[in-house]
Design an enzyme around this catalytic site. Sequence first.
Site, PDB file in Angstrom:
ATOM      1  N   GLY A 121       0.806  -1.222   0.000  1.00  0.00           N
ATOM      2  CA  GLY A 121       0.000   0.000   0.000  1.00  0.00           C
ATOM      3  C   GLY A 121       0.836   1.268   0.000  1.00  0.00           C
TER       4      GLY A 121
ATOM      5  N   THR B  76       6.304  -4.372  -0.940  1.00  0.00           N
ATOM      6  CA  THR B  76       6.396  -5.819  -1.118  1.00  0.00           C
ATOM      7  C   THR B  76       7.102  -6.191  -2.426  1.00  0.00           C
ATOM      8  OG1 THR B  76       4.252  -5.868  -2.219  1.00  0.00           O
ATOM      9  CG2 THR B  76       4.261  -6.253   0.173  1.00  0.00           C
TER      10      THR B  76
ATOM     11  N   THR C  53       5.939  -2.336 -10.310  1.00  0.00           N
ATOM     12  CA  THR C  53       6.194  -0.901 -10.500  1.00  0.00           C
ATOM     13  C   THR C  53       7.589  -0.596 -11.031  1.00  0.00           C
ATOM     14  OG1 THR C  53       7.002  -0.643  -8.239  1.00  0.00           O
ATOM     15  CG2 THR C  53       4.632  -0.305  -8.597  1.00  0.00           C
TER      16      THR C  53
ATOM     17  N   LEU D 267      -2.496  -5.689 -15.967  1.00  0.00           N
ATOM     18  CA  LEU D 267      -2.452  -6.789 -16.942  1.00  0.00           C
ATOM     19  C   LEU D 267      -2.515  -8.151 -16.272  1.00  0.00           C
ATOM     20  CD1 LEU D 267       0.400  -5.487 -19.313  1.00  0.00           C
ATOM     21  CD2 LEU D 267      -2.056  -5.038 -19.440  1.00  0.00           C
TER      22      LEU D 267
ATOM     23  N   ARG E 150       7.895  13.549   6.561  1.00  0.00           N
ATOM     24  CA  ARG E 150       6.763  14.149   5.844  1.00  0.00           C
ATOM     25  C   ARG E 150       5.549  14.277   6.759  1.00  0.00           C
ATOM     26  NH1 ARG E 150       3.808  11.239   0.773  1.00  0.00           N
ATOM     27  NH2 ARG E 150       3.929   9.539   2.292  1.00  0.00           N
TER      28      ARG E 150
ATOM     29  N   TYR F 242      15.665  13.539  -8.463  1.00  0.00           N
ATOM     30  CA  TYR F 242      14.616  13.341  -7.462  1.00  0.00           C
ATOM     31  C   TYR F 242      14.415  14.674  -6.745  1.00  0.00           C
ATOM     32  CZ  TYR F 242      12.130  10.885  -3.660  1.00  0.00           C
ATOM     33  OH  TYR F 242      11.202  10.439  -2.754  1.00  0.00           O
TER      34      TYR F 242
END
Lengths: 533, 533
Positions: free
Chosen positions: B133, B204, B211, B265, B391, B452
């Site tokens: 998540g 995970t 990704t 997919l 953050r 980044y």
Amino acid sequence: MADLRWGVWGIDADRMTLSDQVIDLLRQGLGVDPAAAPPKVRPGAVDLPEPVLKPAARDALTTVVGADHVRLDRDSRLLHVGGKSTTDLWRRRAGDADDAPDAVVLPAKHDEVIDVLKECSEHGVAVVPFGGGTSVVGGVEPARGAFRSVLALDLSRMARLVDVDERSMTARLEPGLTGPEAERLLNAQGLTVGHFPQSFEYATVGGFAATRSAGQASSGYGRFDELVEALRIATPSGSLELGRAPASAAGPDLRQLFLGSEGTLGVVTEVTVRVRPVPEAVLDEAWLFADFATGADAVRQLAQGGALPTVTRLSDEAETAVNLAMGGDVDTESPATGGCLLIASHEGTSASVAAAEKATTALLRESGGTPLAADIGHGWRSGRYRGPYLRDALLDAGAQVETLETATTWARLDALGAAVRDALTTELTGAGTPPLVLCHISHAYPTGASLYFTVVAKAASDPIAQWAAAKRAASEAISRQGATITHHHAVGLDHRPWMESEIGSLGIEVLRAVKTTLDPIGVLNPGKLIPPA
Amino acid sequence: MADLRWGVWGIDADRMTLSDQVIDLLRQGLGVDPAAAPPKVRPGAVDLPEPVLKPAARDALTTVVGADHVRLDRDSRLLHVGGKSTTDLWRRRAGDADDAPDAVVLPAKHDEVIDVLKECSEHGVAVVPFGGGTSVVGGVEPARGAFRSVLALDLSRMARLVDVDERSMTARLEPGLTGPEAERLLNAQGLTVGHFPQSFEYATVGGFAATRSAGQASSGYGRFDELVEALRIATPSGSLELGRAPASAAGPDLRQLFLGSEGTLGVVTEVTVRVRPVPEAVLDEAWLFADFATGADAVRQLAQGGALPTVTRLSDEAETAVNLAMGGDVDTESPATGGCLLIASHEGTSASVAAAEKATTALLRESGGTPLAADIGHGWRSGRYRGPYLRDALLDAGAQVETLETATTWARLDALGAAVRDALTTELTGAGTPPLVLCHISHAYPTGASLYFTVVAKAASDPIAQWAAAKRAASEAISRQGATITHHHAVGLDHRPWMESEIGSLGIEVLRAVKTTLDPIGVLNPGKLIPPA
């Protein structure tokens, strides 16, 4: 236009002849009989079918590329009849040109390729992209599929070095550049691609991309697919420009659909590749190991330790004996001979080569290797592109000779080698032509390696059927072992029957769906790579 | 089930608080006002819509995975409402759970995933595969698409190390293993994957694959897609097993269609990855360069010379000042400070680390680098997973903070950095919230690098709209520069509008054709990655 000649490899000046001693060995060992070698039909005596190309199609193609670049003459068609597998050579030697393309079309740029594909889709003409014509798996066979006409799309006019980015160390190349042409243009700027397959002298950049080529120095420079930064692709449905960064997470890597697509999904019209400085130092070493298992274990340790030489090639006992005998380096009748030859070449800066030599020497000695004289390494380099010429000479002498290759993990390598060797030996011995089977590790990776087999036997009266049976037996053994049906020769027609075991029926459906999207009429290289529905 | 809590990152024990000094700096520099921070709605007060799942669908799913593993309870649904982008956090803080999945389904094995996908296709239920998540691009947003119901397919029960091949140095992992779980299981055998993204503690293995993840040590170990040897995939149309050898020329590399497919997919149900020995030595170094251009040039030379440290991270001047100030290492008010910080970590055997340290030290000194105290490198390592906690603390204090990333060639890197920085600064300043924009090279390659960016500003009254405008401006700048829209955060919903500039309309048609083949009803992660027709 391609340089390769009808039914043989390369140029006449480079022809090889076998010594009487080698012919005697072939006769004694394998029953090869030069007097019984199949006769060779001269190109002038070949019966070529009339070209089939409707005037409307011819006119449309002429409008795109100009009349000079739509060729229906005999020589052009003869030089585009298929590739350079041994089966191709047997067919050419027998005068078989039944599959000659109806025309050879030579576009000059991407937009012309797009327009040719559109006209061929419109007029129902099959298109076989043709670079150097060096396929050994039927990849450039001018198959018509469901169409009446087929043309060879010869890319030799698209042969520019488009530009070089020296800061990013990349170069944009057109697909028709042969290996030597690309290297000459880059070398002039102090750069190299570092891609040297055995077909280097004739194969092209577009072919390297379309077939996921691996070269003799790929252990150091990386396989060609690893060198590709960006691709430009022409398809009947339009253009694709893929690759915007050295790495990306913007979805699936679509470049990897076209690398290995063998002209079935599109035509590669530009390739951006990583380049490196021309090596300032080259050191060719040769080592001997007691047996293949010991040598393979040393190569595995080099790979897993990140210390692979630029060229890493380990021959089995049989190949070692033949190689050293043919090089005149070792008396094969001496009982002191034997063992397995490792070629280990280092390329780079003087400092990096010295460091690599030091690191590998330590590991190879600890692993049981013995250094051999430097001239054996040099001999490998000077003969690195000679294999296909040797094949021509062997065929002339009445021998059957062909190669095949596969790859698997280190854990499965021994079993794979044994299974393929057994399959070839059993099949050919059963056919009355017991073979000599040679094998080497041609490429090594941290997780596994490729195995490259060379098979020599007496040519049967039907040498095409003889090899088809042997190849089928080997391919079934590879498939049963769970290994890949091809590490670097690609699929073409010859490996297509094993694609379902390679990627499954659903994987094939995925390829079909992509093809239908990009090539709705199906004109692109029909019948290659993707099994029929 | 995922460990991450509602609206924040990680576990309470690891929460960070900002010092008064930092809050003062935020107030003075950016106008941040803790008193004006948007209020936080507690999970218990969140208004959750009633789950929509037809009894027939629920029964069918229960038959597949068992009643215990079809969860409609409030806590399960709350913990599967989207990912961990700052926008996600703002929505959760505001009590927005409108998009909660109707159910959370937890399969235990590949065949159950196949059956869940079939039942969902049959009953018209959208399926959002859910690992840790941790998506920051909307990748696990429980979007319904055209369907009335949506379920989160939580893979946390599929968390086995299936087997290890120590000779080939590969391991088969199930997708639900988190980074630490996979490392713990492998470390027990002396092995590591070497993949450590900032989300490591919760992300995970399946997510790494889906990704195209890159980790902090990917300059040394390789990106996750480079570590993948084989994949097992479940789709509504059946199973795929891809990857039979370390390398293959058997057509397109279909693994590369599923790496980066983000659950659109198929579902990754098993990943075979390359593993390495747990490093016996780790050396964290820090270097200072006069400016970013000088430092970037040193990194480029390391990459092109094949000498990249395992971790290679170069901060720009602004990020360097903030990092050193927050670490307490340098007095930011001193004029002697400035320059750019390079973190260079070496991992491997004692000998390889010593050799790498020697090689990089020579090059970094020649390139104008100055070594810094060892504790700065150690500080980087100890804080490597702390960013998301920082953050949370910044959002608590009324700051807006988010990151974005891209990559391009070395030749285009400066222009890209300037364009993105300008776009962010112009947009946010125009909105009345002038930002602090920090940047670092997070990953380097021979041909280019990633950039980044971290953006900090005063949170606007509508912080979601504030960031959406800034993100749009940055994405348009990236697209105009020809760079990739994401180097390692993936596409999800947030980058989807830029996919057409990334791969072209024909590339998108290819993705749609593949999706239609594998997921004919379209239940898999609707709306993610692939732009709507």
